[in-house]
Write a protein that holds these residues in place. Structure first.
Motif, PDB file in Angstrom:
ATOM      1  N   LEU A   6      29.811  41.328  35.738  1.00 39.32           N
ATOM      2  CA  LEU A   6      30.226  42.647  35.263  1.00 39.32           C
ATOM      3  C   LEU A   6      31.577  42.991  35.909  1.00 39.32           C
ATOM      4  O   LEU A   6      31.682  43.905  36.742  1.00 39.32           O
ATOM      5  CB  LEU A   6      29.170  43.700  35.612  1.00 39.32           C
ATOM      6  CG  LEU A   6      27.784  43.506  34.984  1.00 39.32           C
ATOM      7  CD1 LEU A   6      26.770  44.438  35.611  1.00 39.32           C
ATOM      8  CD2 LEU A   6      27.853  43.701  33.478  1.00 39.32           C
ATOM      9  N   PRO A   7      32.633  42.269  35.516  1.00 44.23           N
ATOM     10  CA  PRO A   7      33.917  42.455  36.185  1.00 44.23           C
ATOM     11  C   PRO A   7      34.512  43.858  36.015  1.00 44.23           C
ATOM     12  O   PRO A   7      35.164  44.363  36.927  1.00 44.23           O
ATOM     13  CB  PRO A   7      34.820  41.394  35.553  1.00 44.23           C
ATOM     14  CG  PRO A   7      34.180  41.095  34.239  1.00 44.23           C
ATOM     15  CD  PRO A   7      32.699  41.272  34.460  1.00 44.23           C
ATOM     16  N   ASP A   8      34.297  44.482  34.863  1.00 48.46           N
ATOM     17  CA  ASP A   8      34.842  45.830  34.675  1.00 48.46           C
ATOM     18  C   ASP A   8      34.213  46.820  35.658  1.00 48.46           C
ATOM     19  O   ASP A   8      34.909  47.670  36.231  1.00 48.46           O
ATOM     20  CB  ASP A   8      34.633  46.306  33.235  1.00 48.46           C
ATOM     21  CG  ASP A   8      35.477  45.517  32.244  1.00 48.46           C
ATOM     22  OD1 ASP A   8      36.484  44.907  32.660  1.00 48.46           O
ATOM     23  OD2 ASP A   8      35.126  45.507  31.045  1.00 48.46           O
ATOM     24  N   SER A   9      32.917  46.698  35.851  1.00 45.99           N
ATOM     25  CA  SER A   9      32.242  47.557  36.820  1.00 45.99           C
ATOM     26  C   SER A   9      32.727  47.250  38.233  1.00 45.99           C
ATOM     27  O   SER A   9      32.947  48.163  39.037  1.00 45.99           O
ATOM     28  CB  SER A   9      30.725  47.378  36.731  1.00 45.99           C
ATOM     29  OG  SER A   9      30.261  47.785  35.470  1.00 45.99           O
ATOM     30  N   SER A  10      32.896  45.979  38.517  1.00 44.27           N
ATOM     31  CA  SER A  10      33.394  45.572  39.829  1.00 44.27           C
ATOM     32  C   SER A  10      34.770  46.180  40.088  1.00 44.27           C
ATOM     33  O   SER A  10      35.009  46.772  41.147  1.00 44.27           O
ATOM     34  CB  SER A  10      33.471  44.047  39.902  1.00 44.27           C
ATOM     35  OG  SER A  10      34.034  43.627  41.113  1.00 44.27           O
ATOM     36  N   LEU A  11      35.659  46.056  39.116  1.00 48.15           N
ATOM     37  CA  LEU A  11      37.010  46.584  39.299  1.00 48.15           C
ATOM     38  C   LEU A  11      37.011  48.104  39.412  1.00 48.15           C
ATOM     39  O   LEU A  11      37.777  48.669  40.205  1.00 48.15           O
ATOM     40  CB  LEU A  11      37.918  46.134  38.154  1.00 48.15           C
ATOM     41  CG  LEU A  11      38.325  44.666  38.209  1.00 48.15           C
ATOM     42  CD1 LEU A  11      39.033  44.258  36.929  1.00 48.15           C
ATOM     43  CD2 LEU A  11      39.187  44.388  39.417  1.00 48.15           C
ATOM     44  N   ALA A  12      36.159  48.766  38.641  1.00 47.82           N
ATOM     45  CA  ALA A  12      36.095  50.234  38.707  1.00 47.82           C
ATOM     46  C   ALA A  12      35.693  50.685  40.112  1.00 47.82           C
ATOM     47  O   ALA A  12      36.318  51.580  40.692  1.00 47.82           O
ATOM     48  CB  ALA A  12      35.122  50.776  37.665  1.00 47.82           C
ATOM     49  N   ILE A  13      34.685  50.052  40.663  1.00 50.49           N
ATOM     50  CA  ILE A  13      34.217  50.428  42.000  1.00 50.49           C
ATOM     51  C   ILE A  13      35.235  50.035  43.066  1.00 50.49           C
ATOM     52  O   ILE A  13      35.544  50.827  43.965  1.00 50.49           O
ATOM     53  CB  ILE A  13      32.835  49.800  42.287  1.00 50.49           C
ATOM     54  CG1 ILE A  13      31.790  50.493  41.413  1.00 50.49           C
ATOM     55  CG2 ILE A  13      32.483  49.895  43.758  1.00 50.49           C
ATOM     56  CD1 ILE A  13      30.431  49.853  41.442  1.00 50.49           C
ATOM     57  N   LEU A  14      35.776  48.833  42.955  1.00 49.14           N
ATOM     58  CA  LEU A  14      36.742  48.378  43.957  1.00 49.14           C
ATOM     59  C   LEU A  14      38.020  49.216  43.943  1.00 49.14           C
ATOM     60  O   LEU A  14      38.560  49.550  45.006  1.00 49.14           O
ATOM     61  CB  LEU A  14      37.073  46.904  43.751  1.00 49.14           C
ATOM     62  CG  LEU A  14      35.961  45.939  44.136  1.00 49.14           C
ATOM     63  CD1 LEU A  14      36.244  44.547  43.591  1.00 49.14           C
ATOM     64  CD2 LEU A  14      35.765  45.909  45.642  1.00 49.14           C
ATOM     65  N   ASN A  15      38.491  49.571  42.764  1.00 46.85           N
ATOM     66  CA  ASN A  15      39.686  50.421  42.696  1.00 46.85           C
ATOM     67  C   ASN A  15      39.409  51.808  43.263  1.00 46.85           C
ATOM     68  O   ASN A  15      40.266  52.403  43.915  1.00 46.85           O
ATOM     69  CB  ASN A  15      40.230  50.488  41.272  1.00 46.85           C
ATOM     70  CG  ASN A  15      41.013  49.245  40.914  1.00 46.85           C
ATOM     71  OD1 ASN A  15      41.837  48.780  41.688  1.00 46.85           O
ATOM     72  ND2 ASN A  15      40.755  48.691  39.750  1.00 46.85           N
ATOM     73  N   ARG A  16      38.215  52.311  43.040  1.00 43.26           N
ATOM     74  CA  ARG A  16      37.831  53.600  43.628  1.00 43.26           C
ATOM     75  C   ARG A  16      37.759  53.478  45.158  1.00 43.26           C
ATOM     76  O   ARG A  16      38.222  54.358  45.879  1.00 43.26           O
ATOM     77  CB  ARG A  16      36.488  54.061  43.049  1.00 43.26           C
ATOM     78  CG  ARG A  16      36.020  55.395  43.568  1.00 43.26           C
ATOM     79  CD  ARG A  16      36.860  56.531  43.026  1.00 43.26           C
ATOM     80  NE  ARG A  16      36.360  57.783  43.570  1.00 43.26           N
ATOM     81  CZ  ARG A  16      37.112  58.800  43.896  1.00 43.26           C
ATOM     82  NH1 ARG A  16      38.402  58.764  43.680  1.00 43.26           N
ATOM     83  NH2 ARG A  16      36.589  59.891  44.397  1.00 43.26           N
ATOM     84  N   CYS A  17      37.199  52.384  45.636  1.00 37.91           N
ATOM     85  CA  CYS A  17      37.136  52.142  47.085  1.00 37.91           C
ATOM     86  C   CYS A  17      38.540  52.062  47.674  1.00 37.91           C
ATOM     87  O   CYS A  17      38.795  52.619  48.759  1.00 37.91           O
ATOM     88  CB  CYS A  17      36.381  50.853  47.382  1.00 37.91           C
ATOM     89  SG  CYS A  17      34.622  50.932  47.071  1.00 37.91           S
TER      90      CYS A  17
END
Length: 170
Positions: A6-17
């Protein structure tokens, strides 16, 4: 999420972090590790230019804070990314740096990873002597990592040799 494909979810969370870490003045190490994880997600998506941007950011931070172990990993990651971008000279530069750093830090498992990437790089360039010499190093490192018992050592050397020779023939 990255491991769950789920790369989109991963990127969303990582960018928020990353945003929060910057906003709250997180440590350089926290920022660099977040950048590294963003890069890994892009790399797995074959978005190599984006991966390179984030690996480079992490690399620069680890260099500033003198974290040699993580710098060695980022050099490896940048090298393999340059290889995927078909930039062999840049790939070799960073992979050799990673190899040397890992050697100086006695991190044989990561040194083996760098050597394996170098073998593939040389093989793809038709530099068979360098590829063969690198393959010998990969076999030696593999046996150091996995051979605590004599039978395991022998089996791992034989199996590693077969795998490397097979890879060189392909």
């Amino acid at each position: 999420f990255r491991k769950m494909k789920l790369p989109d979810s991963s990127l969303a969370i990582l960018n928020r972090c990353l945003f929060i870490a910057k906003e709250k003045k997180g440590s350089p190490y926290q920022l660099a590790m977040t950048e590294e994880n963003i890069a890994e997600t892009y790399f797995e998506q074959a978005k190599y230019n984006e991966a390179l941007t984030h690996y480079s950011s992490a690399y620069n931070t680890f260099e500033k804070i003198n974290n040699m172990a993580d710098l060695a990993y980022e050099a490896f990651s940048i090298g393999k990314t340059f290889a995927r971008l078909n930039q062999p000279a840049n790939a070799e530069k960073f992979l050799l740096q990673s190899y040397r750093l890992n050697d100086s830090l006695k991190m044989a498992n990561y040194q083996q990873d760098a050597a394996t990437e170098l073998v593939a790089l040389y093989k793809n360039a038709g530099e068979w002597q360098k590829a063969f010499n690198g393959a010998q190093v990969v076999i030696q490192l593999h046996s150091q990592i996995t051979g605590l018992q004599e039978a395991d050592f022998e089996r791992n050397n034989i199996n590693a040799t077969r795998h490397v020779l097979s890879a060189c023939q392909n």
